[in-house]
Enzyme design. Structure first.
Site, PDB file in Angstrom:
ATOM      1  N   HIS A 185       7.984 -50.448  -6.472  1.00  0.00           N
ATOM      2  CA  HIS A 185       7.862 -51.437  -7.179  1.00  0.00           C
ATOM      3  C   HIS A 185       8.583 -52.756  -6.400  1.00  0.00           C
ATOM      4  O   HIS A 185       9.582 -53.470  -6.876  1.00  0.00           O
ATOM      5  CB  HIS A 185       8.580 -51.440  -8.657  1.00  0.00           C
ATOM      6  CG  HIS A 185       8.060 -52.322  -9.670  1.00  0.00           C
ATOM      7  ND1 HIS A 185       7.540 -52.066 -10.798  1.00  0.00           N
ATOM      8  CD2 HIS A 185       7.903 -53.760  -9.535  1.00  0.00           C
ATOM      9  CE1 HIS A 185       7.225 -53.010 -11.468  1.00  0.00           C
ATOM     10  NE2 HIS A 185       7.461 -54.169 -10.961  1.00  0.00           N
ATOM     11  N   ASN A 187      -1.861 -52.547 -15.697  1.00  0.00           N
ATOM     12  CA  ASN A 187      -0.919 -53.564 -16.188  1.00  0.00           C
ATOM     13  C   ASN A 187      -1.916 -54.786 -16.566  1.00  0.00           C
ATOM     14  O   ASN A 187      -2.536 -55.135 -15.744  1.00  0.00           O
ATOM     15  CB  ASN A 187       0.064 -54.089 -15.149  1.00  0.00           C
ATOM     16  CG  ASN A 187       0.870 -52.995 -14.430  1.00  0.00           C
ATOM     17  OD1 ASN A 187       1.028 -51.609 -15.287  1.00  0.00           O
ATOM     18  ND2 ASN A 187       1.888 -53.091 -13.557  1.00  0.00           N
ATOM     19  N   TYR A 225      -2.016 -58.594 -18.243  1.00  0.00           N
ATOM     20  CA  TYR A 225      -1.226 -59.735 -18.748  1.00  0.00           C
ATOM     21  C   TYR A 225      -2.133 -61.011 -19.275  1.00  0.00           C
ATOM     22  O   TYR A 225      -2.063 -61.220 -20.363  1.00  0.00           O
ATOM     23  CB  TYR A 225      -0.316 -60.490 -17.839  1.00  0.00           C
ATOM     24  CG  TYR A 225       0.863 -59.581 -17.665  1.00  0.00           C
ATOM     25  CD1 TYR A 225       1.936 -59.699 -18.549  1.00  0.00           C
ATOM     26  CD2 TYR A 225       0.726 -58.582 -16.421  1.00  0.00           C
ATOM     27  CE1 TYR A 225       2.990 -58.697 -18.172  1.00  0.00           C
ATOM     28  CE2 TYR A 225       1.963 -57.764 -16.109  1.00  0.00           C
ATOM     29  CZ  TYR A 225       3.194 -57.833 -17.279  1.00  0.00           C
ATOM     30  OH  TYR A 225       4.214 -57.242 -17.172  1.00  0.00           O
TER      31      TYR A 225
HETATM   32  C1  BGC Z   1       5.439 -56.765 -12.419  1.00  0.00           C
HETATM   33  C2  BGC Z   1       6.617 -56.969 -13.088  1.00  0.00           C
HETATM   34  C3  BGC Z   1       6.749 -58.448 -13.357  1.00  0.00           C
HETATM   35  C4  BGC Z   1       5.772 -58.773 -14.657  1.00  0.00           C
HETATM   36  C5  BGC Z   1       5.749 -60.186 -15.274  1.00  0.00           C
HETATM   37  C6  BGC Z   1       4.420 -57.527 -13.057  1.00  0.00           C
HETATM   38  O1  BGC Z   1       3.184 -58.105 -12.282  1.00  0.00           O
HETATM   39  O2  BGC Z   1       4.900 -55.565 -12.190  1.00  0.00           O
HETATM   40  O3  BGC Z   1       7.465 -56.545 -12.219  1.00  0.00           O
HETATM   41  O4  BGC Z   1       7.833 -58.656 -14.006  1.00  0.00           O
HETATM   42  O5  BGC Z   1       4.436 -58.452 -14.147  1.00  0.00           O
HETATM   43  O6  BGC Z   1       5.467 -60.957 -14.266  1.00  0.00           O
END
Ligand code: BGC
Length: 455
Positions: free
Chosen positions: A129, A304, A306
């Site tokens: 990481h 992952n 967002y």
């Molecule tokens: C990462 C994390 C980070 C999170 C929020 C991801 O890209 O793996 O380490 O804290 O996003 O930005």
């Protein structure tokens, strides 16, 4: 009992055996940057560069998790987590990145694994990481093919120690973000601004992933190996008109998503001609036999998520990239980071992966999803965020995507890379002056959700 849409008992049920988890990463929480023989990582170096991190924050102490492991596992037990995703600091285990092993570094993860198992929580380590040993960066970091072989060495050493108790392993975290932010734009460690010359970093990380997968399976016969990719659904703005916009969206999708999913799932890189790369061997970077190593069958794809990305044709094609990232025209709620909150983007992403890869898509695990919000213990916006995204996962499952688990980012407020301690992603608030942990409203909500999902 409330009847709001975030009432945990009203969320759709995920399939039996679905794994509920939370994620963290070593440099973001551990602190103890120079303790017990740990070598420096590229982040220990980068944070000292003036202006690199907001307000000069560093991960030297962070959440001090290295000394508060028991307290943190007790918090996880209180949540009722099935699994905890943490990362193993490579320079804690191999201070120079290769060669001499530091047993005290391994001891720490050994204790963590035992504490988790005692609490009924499945340890789910990530091996990389972003905290590359500085000694390897001095040899070129991930621009150097050798780093892939050193990564497999680190995987073998770690699996040798933990593999009797750890079944589920994640090799890399977000190789796209590490390449783009660390090597192309230089806003993360190691702070190289190479733009498209950063591309070999993609292949060397993926080669490292493949070599580490083999090393894990050699050391742990029943190992389950995942790769955690940052994925984004790529959207055109409603005002997009030109073919140029569509081509830009395809080019961005190639760079962010396909460059890291295709070789692993299909054994071939996507067409990179939009990036001026027409040689399938990338000028000697991708060698014969590499793609067989990279595409070793995975037990799961970590995703992952967002937010989606909006893309237009580049305003200045001479600037070097075949796309511009744009703001959406729609109005979305925003996190403290300014990121739009688009839960249905996660359904779109997951069903899109299934459409693209079909049977080549292994079971999917959401290995990160969460939001940063202003400091404070009441965080109804985080509850909304989580409820929306978990519902989006359930929608994807209902549409045929095999999703096995959900890990929220993050258990604790932590060191948010170039943003230092300014972005707070935790279910648990951390007072960085004292280390004090205070569970937020969202902590109780996630606990109740997990309980209500159990048979
Ligand atoms: C990462 C994390 C980070 C999170 C929020 C991801 O890209 O793996 O380490 O804290 O996003 O930005």
């Amino acid at each position: 009992m409330t009847s709001s849409p975030t009432d945990p008992t009203r969320l759709p049920l995920l399939p039996p055996g679905f794994v509920w988890g939370a994620s963290t990463a070593a440099y973001q929480i551990e602190g103890a940057a120079e303790e017990d023989g740990k070598g420096p990582s590229i982040w220990d170096t980068f944070v000292r560069r003036p202006g690199a991190v907001r307000d000069g924050h560093t991960g030297e102490v962070a959440c001090d998790h290295y000394h508060r492991l028991d307290e943190d596992v007790a918090l996880m037990r209180g949540l009722g987590l099935d699994a905890y995703r943490f990362s193993v600091s490579w320079p804690r285990v191999l201070p120079a990145g290769t060669g001499k092993v530091e047993p005290r570094g391994l001891d720490f993860y050994d204790r963590l694994v035992d504490a988790l198992l005692d609490a009924g929580i499945q340890p789910t380590p990530t091996l990389f990481h972003w905290d590359l040993p500085q000694a390897l960066e001095d040899e070129g970091g991930w621009l150097n093919r050798e780093t892939a072989y050193r990564f497999a060495e680190f995987a073998a050493v770690t699996a040798d120690r933990l593999g009797d108790r750890v079944e589920r392993w994640i090799t890399l975290n977000e190789p796209f973000v590490h390449m783009a932010f660390g090597y192309a734009f230089g806003v993360h460690a190691p702070g190289r601004a190479l733009m498209l010359d950063a591309l070999p970093v993609a292949h060397h990380q993926l080669l490292g992933h493949g070599l580490a997968t083999a090393a894990l399976r050699a050391a742990v016969p029943d190992a389950r190996v995942l790769l955690a990719n940052n994925c984004t659904p790529v959207r055109l703005r409603p005002d997009a008109r030109s073919d140029g916009d569509a081509a830009a969206a395809a080019a961005y999708d190639t760079l962010h998503n396909r460059l890291f999913n295709d070789p692993v799932l299909t054994g071939a890189y996507p067409d990179l001609s939009a990036y001026g790369m027409t040689d399938p061997g990338w000028g000697g970077v991708v060698r014969d036999g590499d793609l067989e190593i990279v595409s070793a069958p995975l037990d799961g794809l970590g995703v992952n998520y967002y937010n989606p990305s909006w893309v237009t044709a580049p305003a200045d094609p001479a600037a070097g990239l075949p796309f511009d990232l744009a703001e959406p025209q729609e109005t979305y709620r925003r996190t403290a980071f300014g990121w739009p909150v688009v839960p249905e983007g996660l359904t779109e992403l997951l069903t899109g992966l299934k459409d693209r890869y079909g049977d080549a898509l292994p079971p999917v695990w959401i290995t990160e999803n969460g939001c940063s919000l202003p400091a404070g213990q009441r965080d109804p916006e985080r509850v909304d965020y989580l409820a929306g995204h978990i519902t989006a996962v359930a929608d994807a499952v209902a549409r045929g995507v095999d999703v096995r688990g959900y890990f929220t980012w993050s258990l604790l407020d932590n060191f948010e890379w170039a943003e230092g301690y300014h972005q707070r992603f935790g279910l648990v608030e951390v007072d960085f002056a004292t280390g004090r942990r205070t569970p937020r409203t969202s902590f109780a909500w996630y606990r109740d959700l997990i309980a209500s999902q159990r048979p």
